[in-house]
Scaffold this motif. Sequence first.
Motif, PDB file in Angstrom:
ATOM      1  N   THR A 157       0.836  -1.159  -0.133  1.00 44.77           N
ATOM      2  CA  THR A 157       0.220  -0.074   0.027  1.00 44.77           C
ATOM      3  C   THR A 157       0.980   1.261  -0.045  1.00 44.77           C
ATOM      4  OG1 THR A 157      -1.775  -1.235   1.265  1.00 44.77           O
ATOM      5  CG2 THR A 157      -1.776   1.111   1.318  1.00 44.77           C
ATOM      6  N   VAL A 158       1.985   1.282   0.733  1.00 45.72           N
ATOM      7  CA  VAL A 158       2.824   2.282   0.806  1.00 45.72           C
ATOM      8  C   VAL A 158       3.735   2.681  -0.532  1.00 45.72           C
ATOM      9  CG1 VAL A 158       4.854   3.093   1.864  1.00 45.72           C
ATOM     10  CG2 VAL A 158       3.070   2.227   3.305  1.00 45.72           C
ATOM     11  N   ALA A 159       3.799   1.549  -1.057  1.00 50.55           N
ATOM     12  CA  ALA A 159       4.785   1.686  -2.369  1.00 50.55           C
ATOM     13  C   ALA A 159       3.571   2.006  -3.669  1.00 50.55           C
ATOM     14  CB  ALA A 159       5.223   0.039  -2.730  1.00 50.55           C
ATOM     15  N   GLU A 160       2.464   1.676  -3.523  1.00 50.18           N
ATOM     16  CA  GLU A 160       1.273   1.960  -4.443  1.00 50.18           C
ATOM     17  C   GLU A 160       1.255   3.703  -4.171  1.00 50.18           C
ATOM     18  OE1 GLU A 160      -3.279   1.391  -5.313  1.00 50.18           O
ATOM     19  OE2 GLU A 160      -2.661   0.567  -3.440  1.00 50.18           O
ATOM     20  N   THR A 161       1.005   4.226  -3.046  1.00 49.42           N
ATOM     21  CA  THR A 161       0.764   5.299  -2.783  1.00 49.42           C
ATOM     22  C   THR A 161       2.102   6.310  -3.513  1.00 49.42           C
ATOM     23  OG1 THR A 161      -0.704   4.961  -0.905  1.00 49.42           O
ATOM     24  CG2 THR A 161       0.091   7.086  -1.097  1.00 49.42           C
ATOM     25  N   LEU A 162       3.216   5.874  -2.939  1.00 45.58           N
ATOM     26  CA  LEU A 162       4.300   6.521  -3.456  1.00 45.58           C
ATOM     27  C   LEU A 162       4.527   6.790  -4.996  1.00 45.58           C
ATOM     28  CD1 LEU A 162       6.967   5.447  -0.567  1.00 45.58           C
ATOM     29  CD2 LEU A 162       5.882   7.748  -0.761  1.00 45.58           C
ATOM     30  N   ALA A 163       4.364   5.498  -5.602  1.00 49.65           N
ATOM     31  CA  ALA A 163       4.530   5.360  -6.959  1.00 49.65           C
ATOM     32  C   ALA A 163       3.397   6.407  -7.676  1.00 49.65           C
ATOM     33  CB  ALA A 163       4.072   4.183  -7.418  1.00 49.65           C
ATOM     34  N   LYS A 164       1.971   6.287  -7.157  1.00 51.09           N
ATOM     35  CA  LYS A 164       1.147   7.167  -7.479  1.00 51.09           C
ATOM     36  C   LYS A 164       1.494   8.745  -7.476  1.00 51.09           C
ATOM     37  CE  LYS A 164      -2.870   6.813  -5.624  1.00 51.09           C
ATOM     38  NZ  LYS A 164      -4.267   6.859  -4.965  1.00 51.09           N
ATOM     39  N   TYR A 165       2.021   9.126  -6.358  1.00 53.61           N
ATOM     40  CA  TYR A 165       2.314  10.602  -6.182  1.00 53.61           C
ATOM     41  C   TYR A 165       3.487  11.069  -6.970  1.00 53.61           C
ATOM     42  CZ  TYR A 165      -1.180  11.235  -2.553  1.00 53.61           C
ATOM     43  OH  TYR A 165      -2.398  11.379  -1.791  1.00 53.61           O
ATOM     44  N   GLY A 166       4.284   9.941  -7.215  1.00 59.41           N
ATOM     45  CA  GLY A 166       5.521  10.165  -7.912  1.00 59.41           C
ATOM     46  C   GLY A 166       5.035  10.483  -9.628  1.00 59.41           C
ATOM     47  N   ILE A 167       4.069   9.531  -9.981  1.00 57.73           N
ATOM     48  CA  ILE A 167       3.702   9.921 -11.172  1.00 57.73           C
ATOM     49  C   ILE A 167       2.883  11.071 -11.407  1.00 57.73           C
ATOM     50  CG2 ILE A 167       2.023   8.918 -13.018  1.00 57.73           C
ATOM     51  CD1 ILE A 167       3.035   6.146 -11.932  1.00 57.73           C
ATOM     52  N   VAL A 168       2.026  11.514 -10.496  1.00 63.36           N
ATOM     53  CA  VAL A 168       1.223  12.764 -10.454  1.00 63.36           C
ATOM     54  C   VAL A 168       2.201  13.850 -10.371  1.00 63.36           C
ATOM     55  CG1 VAL A 168      -0.209  14.117  -9.207  1.00 63.36           C
ATOM     56  CG2 VAL A 168      -0.671  11.635  -9.504  1.00 63.36           C
ATOM     57  N   GLY A 169       3.414  13.748  -9.321  1.00 62.20           N
ATOM     58  CA  GLY A 169       4.214  14.691  -9.405  1.00 62.20           C
ATOM     59  C   GLY A 169       5.104  15.123 -10.851  1.00 62.20           C
ATOM     60  N   GLY A 170       5.384  13.969 -11.388  1.00 64.11           N
ATOM     61  CA  GLY A 170       5.983  14.023 -12.796  1.00 64.11           C
ATOM     62  C   GLY A 170       5.173  14.668 -13.835  1.00 64.11           C
ATOM     63  N   CYS A 171       3.850  14.376 -13.889  1.00 59.74           N
ATOM     64  CA  CYS A 171       2.900  15.045 -14.851  1.00 59.74           C
ATOM     65  C   CYS A 171       2.815  16.533 -14.750  1.00 59.74           C
ATOM     66  CB  CYS A 171       1.628  14.346 -14.803  1.00 59.74           C
ATOM     67  SG  CYS A 171       1.708  12.657 -15.487  1.00 59.74           S
ATOM     68  N   VAL A 172       2.687  16.645 -13.387  1.00 62.30           N
ATOM     69  CA  VAL A 172       2.687  18.200 -13.011  1.00 62.30           C
ATOM     70  C   VAL A 172       3.961  18.985 -13.363  1.00 62.30           C
ATOM     71  CG1 VAL A 172       2.280  19.957 -10.999  1.00 62.30           C
ATOM     72  CG2 VAL A 172       0.956  17.922 -11.057  1.00 62.30           C
ATOM     73  N   LEU A 173       5.018  18.614 -13.087  1.00 58.00           N
ATOM     74  CA  LEU A 173       6.298  19.212 -13.758  1.00 58.00           C
ATOM     75  C   LEU A 173       6.139  19.195 -15.007  1.00 58.00           C
ATOM     76  CD1 LEU A 173       9.068  19.828 -12.449  1.00 58.00           C
ATOM     77  CD2 LEU A 173       9.861  17.642 -12.992  1.00 58.00           C
ATOM     78  N   ILE A 174       5.776  18.193 -15.861  1.00 59.28           N
ATOM     79  CA  ILE A 174       5.773  18.442 -17.365  1.00 59.28           C
ATOM     80  C   ILE A 174       4.826  19.418 -17.728  1.00 59.28           C
ATOM     81  CG2 ILE A 174       4.812  17.145 -19.546  1.00 59.28           C
ATOM     82  CD1 ILE A 174       6.026  14.645 -18.254  1.00 59.28           C
ATOM     83  N   ARG A 175       3.625  19.617 -17.092  1.00 56.94           N
ATOM     84  CA  ARG A 175       2.724  20.718 -17.304  1.00 56.94           C
ATOM     85  C   ARG A 175       3.143  22.149 -17.037  1.00 56.94           C
ATOM     86  NH1 ARG A 175      -1.362  16.673 -15.611  1.00 56.94           N
ATOM     87  NH2 ARG A 175      -1.406  17.782 -13.553  1.00 56.94           N
ATOM     88  N   CYS A 176       3.896  22.215 -15.894  1.00 57.26           N
ATOM     89  CA  CYS A 176       4.529  23.503 -15.474  1.00 57.26           C
ATOM     90  C   CYS A 176       5.725  23.724 -16.544  1.00 57.26           C
ATOM     91  CB  CYS A 176       5.017  23.464 -14.070  1.00 57.26           C
ATOM     92  SG  CYS A 176       3.539  23.615 -13.080  1.00 57.26           S
ATOM     93  N   GLY A 177       6.407  22.864 -16.900  1.00 57.05           N
ATOM     94  CA  GLY A 177       7.600  23.140 -17.815  1.00 57.05           C
ATOM     95  C   GLY A 177       7.044  23.524 -19.237  1.00 57.05           C
ATOM     96  N   MET A 178       6.003  22.945 -19.603  1.00 61.00           N
ATOM     97  CA  MET A 178       5.086  23.389 -21.051  1.00 61.00           C
ATOM     98  C   MET A 178       4.817  24.769 -21.051  1.00 61.00           C
ATOM     99  SD  MET A 178       4.763  22.751 -23.906  1.00 61.00           S
ATOM    100  CE  MET A 178       4.242  23.844 -25.042  1.00 61.00           C
ATOM    101  N   GLU A 179       3.967  25.096 -19.745  1.00 63.68           N
ATOM    102  CA  GLU A 179       3.392  26.501 -19.637  1.00 63.68           C
ATOM    103  C   GLU A 179       4.647  27.504 -19.569  1.00 63.68           C
ATOM    104  OE1 GLU A 179       0.123  28.515 -16.684  1.00 63.68           O
ATOM    105  OE2 GLU A 179       0.464  26.592 -16.670  1.00 63.68           O
ATOM    106  N   ALA A 180       5.685  27.114 -18.859  1.00 60.57           N
ATOM    107  CA  ALA A 180       6.737  27.940 -18.728  1.00 60.57           C
ATOM    108  C   ALA A 180       7.449  28.090 -20.055  1.00 60.57           C
ATOM    109  CB  ALA A 180       7.889  27.473 -17.674  1.00 60.57           C
TER     110      ALA A 180
END
Length: 98
Positions: A12-35
């Motif tokens: 469960t902990v690994a699932e949560t960490l992986a999910k937040y890592g993917i979401v964080g990466g996608c947010v980073l991509i969106r912010c990078g594209m906007e910048a």
Amino acid sequence: MDGKKIARGGVTVAETLAKYGIVGGCVLIRCGMEATGVLLKEVGNLASHFSGCSLGSGIGDFMIKKTQQTVDWSTKQVEKGSALLLKKVADTARSKLS
């Protein structure tokens, strides 16, 4: 405490960490594209200011806007798909540990 129960908690902990890592990466991509879009718009503004010609700015703004929309949509789809896949894998692992 049962070892299988601890392992299920670890899954469960690994699932949560992986999910937040993917979401964080996608947010980073969106912010990078906007910048990148903001920087490209400013470069276009400077070029039109110094050249006195602003023919391509409407087309450039349109392309930047559509690219941003595409990046937003695709990263959100990756987030959803990844969350479903992670849940399926984690549920399978937890059921094997029951």
